[in-house]
Write an enzyme that holds these catalytic residues in place. Sequence first.
Site, PDB file in Angstrom:
ATOM      1  N   ARG A  20      27.121  17.298   5.131  1.00  0.00           N
ATOM      2  CA  ARG A  20      25.953  17.090   5.988  1.00  0.00           C
ATOM      3  C   ARG A  20      25.718  18.338   6.833  1.00  0.00           C
ATOM      4  O   ARG A  20      26.535  18.683   7.689  1.00  0.00           O
ATOM      5  CB  ARG A  20      26.137  15.882   6.912  1.00  0.00           C
ATOM      6  CG  ARG A  20      24.937  15.695   7.851  1.00  0.00           C
ATOM      7  CD  ARG A  20      24.859  14.313   8.470  1.00  0.00           C
ATOM      8  NE  ARG A  20      25.878  14.055   9.460  1.00  0.00           N
ATOM      9  CZ  ARG A  20      25.900  12.972  10.243  1.00  0.00           C
ATOM     10  NH1 ARG A  20      24.942  12.042  10.115  1.00  0.00           N
ATOM     11  NH2 ARG A  20      26.872  12.791  11.115  1.00  0.00           N
ATOM     12  N   ASP A  31      30.493  10.162  18.510  1.00  0.00           N
ATOM     13  CA  ASP A  31      29.989  11.474  18.110  1.00  0.00           C
ATOM     14  C   ASP A  31      28.691  11.728  18.868  1.00  0.00           C
ATOM     15  O   ASP A  31      28.365  11.011  19.818  1.00  0.00           O
ATOM     16  CB  ASP A  31      29.824  11.590  16.595  1.00  0.00           C
ATOM     17  CG  ASP A  31      28.741  10.662  16.029  1.00  0.00           C
ATOM     18  OD1 ASP A  31      28.026  10.007  16.817  1.00  0.00           O
ATOM     19  OD2 ASP A  31      28.607  10.602  14.792  1.00  0.00           O
TER      20      ASP A  31
END
Length: 546
Positions: free
Chosen positions: A181, A461
């Site tokens: 990603r 996150d």
Amino acid sequence: MSAVPHSRPDPSLIRATPGIAITRSSPGQAQLLPPALMALLVSLHRELEPGRQAQLQARRQRQEFFDAGGLPDFREDTRAIREGDWQVAPTPAALQDRRVEITGPVDPKMVINALNSGAKVFMADFEDSTSPTWHNLLVGQRALIDAVAGHLQFTAAAQAGKPAKHYALKPFEQQAVLLVRPRGWHLDEKHVLIDGTPMAGGLFDVAVFAFHNARALMDKDRGPYFYLPKLQSMEEAALWETALAHIEAALGLPQGQMKVTVLIETLPAAFEMHEILHALRDRVVGLNCGRWDYIFSYLKTFRRHADKILPERGQVTMTQPFLKAYSELLIQTCHQRGAHAMGGMAAQIPISHDESGNEQAMARVRADKLREVTAGHDGTWVAHPALIPIAREIFDERMRRPNQKDVLREDVLVTGEDLIRPSTGTITRAGFEGNVEVCVRYLAAWLDGNGCVPIHWLMEDAATAEISRTQLWQWLHARDIHLADGTAIDFKLLASTLQALPGKLGDPGQLPGGGKIDEAIALLDELSRSDELTEFLTLPAYQRID
């Protein structure tokens, strides 16, 4: 978007390739960024940067429309795409079965453990779980190069009475399939200047990885494969199509060789899922319910809408009507077009010292994964290896084939109103204080180079920190918002909560980024008091690292 401020490049770091300069130096950098790759970065930037800036401007204009009271809706000019009879390209064999995927940052230990974890897929994350210091980015790229080559190893030094521990990859056939990603379109790579301006961070991530690994992965029938984050429109998807086709041509790869899964993690993108699939139809293999960023996007989209204020984060679950509608519409859309519909993240971490608390947490994971597989998802995400057997058992029992793309969910009828209807609930004092703590602790760790932080047995996150930060801003700037006990949510409450937080956290030496707590408190206070909601937390924070 204005460029991130950058330092004047050291003349000794300017490469022979005309037009490009690197403003930082790291051991082995010349080998990682050879002239041929530098030339690719230059050509990518020059072709894509005007379009990237145009799309970032389109985002700003879209948000101005929402701030003025406008609402998202399905596009009339793309009705033919939504109603057309078409399918995406066939899914490669390596991605047919994606029932359990694990995600995490790109440091060597994480890469080894994730590839060895027993998950079907590992998403190596340069985005929300990586603090993009120049060191982290280069270490991550080297780790992935060594992993693809099959010889990545790591030895953790002995400490606190524990012996050194060595980590090595299992045989290739036993490893998870690797997906990468990159960063989203909004993030610059300030250390790479092309024609004097920073290039897109995501283009840097993809180009470096593909340059070093594409041929080896293609020879193994393993891609390369990517997850594309934070798209808001089909035009942004088309920009990625142009970028990937450019890289394929430069590297001599067949067109469509690089496959992608797109995270539907912004509210505007939920209204353009057919269109996003269509823009990437020759290489897209699925969409993913990026639930945490999606909640953040809902908050940001409706930051000026007093009738769409959400309750505290813990009450905004996937069973809330607007999230259930989003999930089921994604499944229906993907399966109609022959693509995978991936479920969302289970962020829980096993609670080692509390058997009862751990069982309650795992029960929530089981319920969430059962909901997903029953609804028709083809796979799911977990943040910790210990959750893999739980998720796998549930999907194995309910999905006895590689995927369930044949489940068309023709019963799903989702309107635009369904996708924006807010959930009901409360804001408790614990919920307010929890948002402050999560945001400060995550920010401190991120500023210290750590983008994936365990807090209260959840893996936090950037996405979850964004929820906390955006909720605080919205609650503080709306009128007459109170805690469940009647206390007004105002800047006096914020100040007292921030002041009390260091004492609540205890010894900063025991916390990730503990030395940055005061800086994180000051930054959260500044962002919360600003008259305008900062678009992304990582934009001002990025200026404070490296």
